[in-house]
Design a protein around this motif. Structure first.
Motif, PDB file in Angstrom:
ATOM      1  N   ASP A  50       0.799  -1.251   0.141  1.00 48.79           N
ATOM      2  CA  ASP A  50      -0.186   0.128  -0.037  1.00 48.79           C
ATOM      3  C   ASP A  50       0.756   1.356  -0.099  1.00 48.79           C
ATOM      4  OD1 ASP A  50      -2.573  -1.321   0.055  1.00 48.79           O
ATOM      5  OD2 ASP A  50      -2.553  -1.460   2.452  1.00 48.79           O
ATOM      6  N   ARG A  51       1.820   1.442  -1.124  1.00 49.39           N
ATOM      7  CA  ARG A  51       2.688   2.469  -0.863  1.00 49.39           C
ATOM      8  C   ARG A  51       2.071   3.844  -1.237  1.00 49.39           C
ATOM      9  NH1 ARG A  51       7.510   1.276   0.317  1.00 49.39           N
ATOM     10  NH2 ARG A  51       7.556  -0.745  -0.276  1.00 49.39           N
ATOM     11  N   VAL A  52       2.258   4.850  -0.547  1.00 47.21           N
ATOM     12  CA  VAL A  52       1.579   6.199  -0.675  1.00 47.21           C
ATOM     13  C   VAL A  52       2.701   7.154  -1.372  1.00 47.21           C
ATOM     14  CG1 VAL A  52       1.179   8.020   0.635  1.00 47.21           C
ATOM     15  CG2 VAL A  52      -0.273   5.903   0.791  1.00 47.21           C
ATOM     16  N   ALA A  53       2.346   7.951  -2.109  1.00 49.42           N
ATOM     17  CA  ALA A  53       3.408   9.079  -2.643  1.00 49.42           C
ATOM     18  C   ALA A  53       3.674  10.126  -1.673  1.00 49.42           C
ATOM     19  CB  ALA A  53       2.331   9.603  -3.808  1.00 49.42           C
ATOM     20  N   TYR A  54       4.802  10.475  -1.682  1.00 46.43           N
ATOM     21  CA  TYR A  54       5.144  11.761  -1.067  1.00 46.43           C
ATOM     22  C   TYR A  54       4.399  12.907  -1.065  1.00 46.43           C
ATOM     23  CZ  TYR A  54       8.525  15.093   1.140  1.00 46.43           C
ATOM     24  OH  TYR A  54       9.026  16.088   2.106  1.00 46.43           O
ATOM     25  N   PRO A  55       4.131  13.536  -0.170  1.00 47.56           N
ATOM     26  CA  PRO A  55       3.107  14.494  -0.062  1.00 47.56           C
ATOM     27  C   PRO A  55       3.810  15.817  -0.474  1.00 47.56           C
ATOM     28  CG  PRO A  55       3.398  14.198   2.227  1.00 47.56           C
ATOM     29  CD  PRO A  55       4.337  13.307   1.222  1.00 47.56           C
ATOM     30  N   ILE A  56       4.339  16.214  -1.538  1.00 44.70           N
ATOM     31  CA  ILE A  56       5.009  17.318  -2.135  1.00 44.70           C
ATOM     32  C   ILE A  56       4.064  18.705  -1.660  1.00 44.70           C
ATOM     33  CG2 ILE A  56       5.644  18.693  -4.109  1.00 44.70           C
ATOM     34  CD1 ILE A  56       5.866  15.905  -5.599  1.00 44.70           C
ATOM     35  N   GLY A  57       4.898  19.359  -0.964  1.00 46.33           N
ATOM     36  CA  GLY A  57       4.462  20.712  -0.672  1.00 46.33           C
ATOM     37  C   GLY A  57       3.628  20.843   0.496  1.00 46.33           C
ATOM     38  N   TYR A  58       3.498  19.792   1.374  1.00 44.28           N
ATOM     39  CA  TYR A  58       2.783  19.877   2.546  1.00 44.28           C
ATOM     40  C   TYR A  58       2.883  20.907   3.514  1.00 44.28           C
ATOM     41  CZ  TYR A  58       6.487  17.929   5.284  1.00 44.28           C
ATOM     42  OH  TYR A  58       7.669  17.860   5.887  1.00 44.28           O
ATOM     43  N   SER A  59       3.955  21.465   3.579  1.00 40.22           N
ATOM     44  CA  SER A  59       4.510  22.567   4.613  1.00 40.22           C
ATOM     45  C   SER A  59       3.888  23.540   4.352  1.00 40.22           C
ATOM     46  CB  SER A  59       5.939  22.780   5.019  1.00 40.22           C
ATOM     47  OG  SER A  59       6.517  23.051   3.666  1.00 40.22           O
ATOM     48  N   ARG A  60       3.263  23.992   3.276  1.00 41.23           N
ATOM     49  CA  ARG A  60       2.206  25.089   2.848  1.00 41.23           C
ATOM     50  C   ARG A  60       0.758  24.823   3.151  1.00 41.23           C
ATOM     51  NH1 ARG A  60       6.349  25.008  -0.972  1.00 41.23           N
ATOM     52  NH2 ARG A  60       5.017  23.882  -2.431  1.00 41.23           N
ATOM     53  N   TRP A  61       0.505  23.602   3.605  1.00 36.29           N
ATOM     54  CA  TRP A  61      -0.966  23.338   3.889  1.00 36.29           C
ATOM     55  C   TRP A  61      -1.287  23.911   5.119  1.00 36.29           C
ATOM     56  CZ3 TRP A  61      -0.692  17.333   2.889  1.00 36.29           C
ATOM     57  CH2 TRP A  61      -0.425  17.112   1.392  1.00 36.29           C
ATOM     58  N   THR A  62      -2.527  23.736   5.745  1.00 37.23           N
ATOM     59  CA  THR A  62      -3.066  24.208   6.997  1.00 37.23           C
ATOM     60  C   THR A  62      -2.263  23.308   8.099  1.00 37.23           C
ATOM     61  OG1 THR A  62      -5.129  24.835   6.122  1.00 37.23           O
ATOM     62  CG2 THR A  62      -5.153  24.768   8.273  1.00 37.23           C
ATOM     63  N   HIS A  63      -1.702  24.184   9.043  1.00 35.37           N
ATOM     64  CA  HIS A  63      -1.121  23.907  10.286  1.00 35.37           C
ATOM     65  C   HIS A  63      -2.322  23.604  11.214  1.00 35.37           C
ATOM     66  CE1 HIS A  63       0.811  24.485  14.446  1.00 35.37           C
ATOM     67  NE2 HIS A  63       1.250  23.577  13.840  1.00 35.37           N
ATOM     68  N   ILE A  64      -2.296  22.326  11.750  1.00 38.90           N
ATOM     69  CA  ILE A  64      -3.507  22.059  12.599  1.00 38.90           C
ATOM     70  C   ILE A  64      -3.181  22.142  14.157  1.00 38.90           C
ATOM     71  CG2 ILE A  64      -4.894  20.106  13.447  1.00 38.90           C
ATOM     72  CD1 ILE A  64      -5.675  21.217  10.491  1.00 38.90           C
ATOM     73  N   ARG A  65      -1.914  21.757  14.407  1.00 37.47           N
ATOM     74  CA  ARG A  65      -1.453  21.802  15.635  1.00 37.47           C
ATOM     75  C   ARG A  65      -0.011  21.358  15.978  1.00 37.47           C
ATOM     76  NH1 ARG A  65      -2.839  19.571  20.422  1.00 37.47           N
ATOM     77  NH2 ARG A  65      -1.651  17.596  20.764  1.00 37.47           N
ATOM     78  N   SER A  66       0.663  21.404  16.982  1.00 38.34           N
ATOM     79  CA  SER A  66       1.980  20.983  17.146  1.00 38.34           C
ATOM     80  C   SER A  66       1.969  20.192  18.586  1.00 38.34           C
ATOM     81  CB  SER A  66       2.931  22.130  17.392  1.00 38.34           C
ATOM     82  OG  SER A  66       2.970  22.674  15.945  1.00 38.34           O
ATOM     83  N   GLY A  67       2.926  19.662  18.830  1.00 35.33           N
ATOM     84  CA  GLY A  67       3.070  18.614  20.048  1.00 35.33           C
ATOM     85  C   GLY A  67       4.323  18.185  20.380  1.00 35.33           C
ATOM     86  N   LEU A  68       4.686  17.972  21.684  1.00 37.96           N
ATOM     87  CA  LEU A  68       6.082  17.451  22.037  1.00 37.96           C
ATOM     88  C   LEU A  68       5.901  16.114  22.956  1.00 37.96           C
ATOM     89  CD1 LEU A  68       9.084  18.576  22.443  1.00 37.96           C
ATOM     90  CD2 LEU A  68       8.355  19.912  24.506  1.00 37.96           C
ATOM     91  N   ILE A  69       6.894  15.419  22.460  1.00 44.27           N
ATOM     92  CA  ILE A  69       6.800  14.106  23.297  1.00 44.27           C
ATOM     93  C   ILE A  69       8.419  14.115  23.826  1.00 44.27           C
ATOM     94  CG2 ILE A  69       6.789  11.529  22.877  1.00 44.27           C
ATOM     95  CD1 ILE A  69       4.687  11.810  20.776  1.00 44.27           C
ATOM     96  N   THR A  70       8.471  14.071  24.958  1.00 41.87           N
ATOM     97  CA  THR A  70       9.823  14.091  25.601  1.00 41.87           C
ATOM     98  C   THR A  70      10.252  12.792  25.838  1.00 41.87           C
ATOM     99  OG1 THR A  70       9.222  14.147  27.861  1.00 41.87           O
ATOM    100  CG2 THR A  70       9.260  16.254  26.552  1.00 41.87           C
ATOM    101  N   ALA A  71      11.617  12.654  26.112  1.00 42.57           N
ATOM    102  CA  ALA A  71      12.376  11.288  26.348  1.00 42.57           C
ATOM    103  C   ALA A  71      11.525  10.610  27.558  1.00 42.57           C
ATOM    104  CB  ALA A  71      13.629  11.527  26.608  1.00 42.57           C
ATOM    105  N   LYS A  72      10.958  11.322  28.421  1.00 45.34           N
ATOM    106  CA  LYS A  72      10.392  10.451  29.539  1.00 45.34           C
ATOM    107  C   LYS A  72       8.965   9.578  28.981  1.00 45.34           C
ATOM    108  CE  LYS A  72      10.656  14.424  32.515  1.00 45.34           C
ATOM    109  NZ  LYS A  72       9.808  15.420  33.106  1.00 45.34           N
ATOM    110  N   HIS A  73       8.424   9.747  27.897  1.00 45.02           N
ATOM    111  CA  HIS A  73       7.573   9.133  27.459  1.00 45.02           C
ATOM    112  C   HIS A  73       7.615   7.907  26.793  1.00 45.02           C
ATOM    113  CE1 HIS A  73       3.755   7.962  25.469  1.00 45.02           C
ATOM    114  NE2 HIS A  73       2.824   8.531  26.636  1.00 45.02           N
ATOM    115  N   PRO A  74       7.075   6.786  26.800  1.00 46.02           N
ATOM    116  CA  PRO A  74       7.450   5.552  26.158  1.00 46.02           C
ATOM    117  C   PRO A  74       7.320   5.453  24.677  1.00 46.02           C
ATOM    118  CG  PRO A  74       5.706   5.169  27.832  1.00 46.02           C
ATOM    119  CD  PRO A  74       6.115   6.511  27.947  1.00 46.02           C
TER     120      PRO A  74
END
Ligand code: HEC
Length: 195
Positions: A50-74
């Motif tokens: 089920d190979r999917v194509a690389y999403p060219i130009g995605y960083s110009r799409w709508t930014h939904i949210r950001s998040g941080l997972i630190t080394a303390k999390h599994p």
């Protein structure tokens, strides 16, 4: 992300109590990442890759949210660092209704973080991007979404179907929300004439 690409490799329950973020969605994220993601009973052998194509130009799409997972999390070895989620125009109605149209593409853009030791932590090099593409027919075996992962600087999906089943199994816990975890808190901006 390291060598461990097995999403079935879930952390020991005793280590799962610490949550990194307080946002409701992220709390859900943590509980999902903490649960054993049992792959669905699908015949992977009979399925074409089920190979999917690389999403060219995605960083110009709508930014939904950001998040941080630190080394303390599994989940750190697999998905740790600073991530930004981008959504293509076809997917935005899905964020409102929970029903994602075919052609929706979502990207989880993951970066290392750099701790400067003076109280400043910023974005480091990219680790990978994780991608979901909606096509109800082609990806019927994985809930209508195709799953892919591209190592930093590469444009070829490195997952196999067993990996993809692992992605899909965890995302299936959000069936009511169309298999999508993130919510879009900033979709309503103040209008220029109100500020
Ligand atoms: C054990 C659970 C789990 C597994 C396995 C998992 N994800 Fe996710 N994924 C999440 C959570 C939780 C979020 C939401 C992160 C946030 O809101 O900041 C997410 C977010 C995403 C997003 C952004 C859209 C969304 O749903 O919010 C994409 C794209 C994505 N994952 C792709 C993948 C791919 C590809 C794989 C397999 C390589 C994968 N995921 C495996 C839990 C999982």
């Amino acid at each position: 992300m390291g060598a461990d690409r097995d999403h079935g490799a879930q952390p020991a329950p005793s280590r799962l109590t610490s949550t990194m973020l307080n946002a409701a969605v992220f709390a859900l994220a943590i509980s999902c990442w903490a649960s054993a993601a049992t792959p669905p009973a699908v015949a992977t052998a009979a399925r074409a890759e089920d190979r999917v194509a690389y999403p060219i130009g995605y960083s110009r799409w709508t930014h939904i949210r950001s998040g941080l997972i630190t080394a303390k999390h599994p989940a750190f070895p697999r998905f740790g660092g600073l991530h930004h989620i981008y959504a293509n125009p076809a997917s935005l109605e899905g964020y409102r209704s929970g029903r994602y149209a075919d052609g929706s593409v979502l990207v989880y853009d993951l970066f290392e973080t750099r701790d400067h030791g003076d109280g400043i932590v910023d974005q480091g090099p990219r680790r990978q991007i994780d991608v979901m593409v909606k096509d109800s027919k082609r990806f019927a075996a994985t809930g209508g979404w195709g799953y892919a992962e591209f190592a930093a600087g590469t444009t070829t999906d490195r997952l196999n179907n067993a990996d993809r089943d692992g992605c899909a199994a965890c995302h299936a816990s959000r069936k009511q929300q169309g298999h999508v975890f993130s919510e879009w808190p900033n979709r309503v901006e103040p209008r220029a004439d109100e500020s």
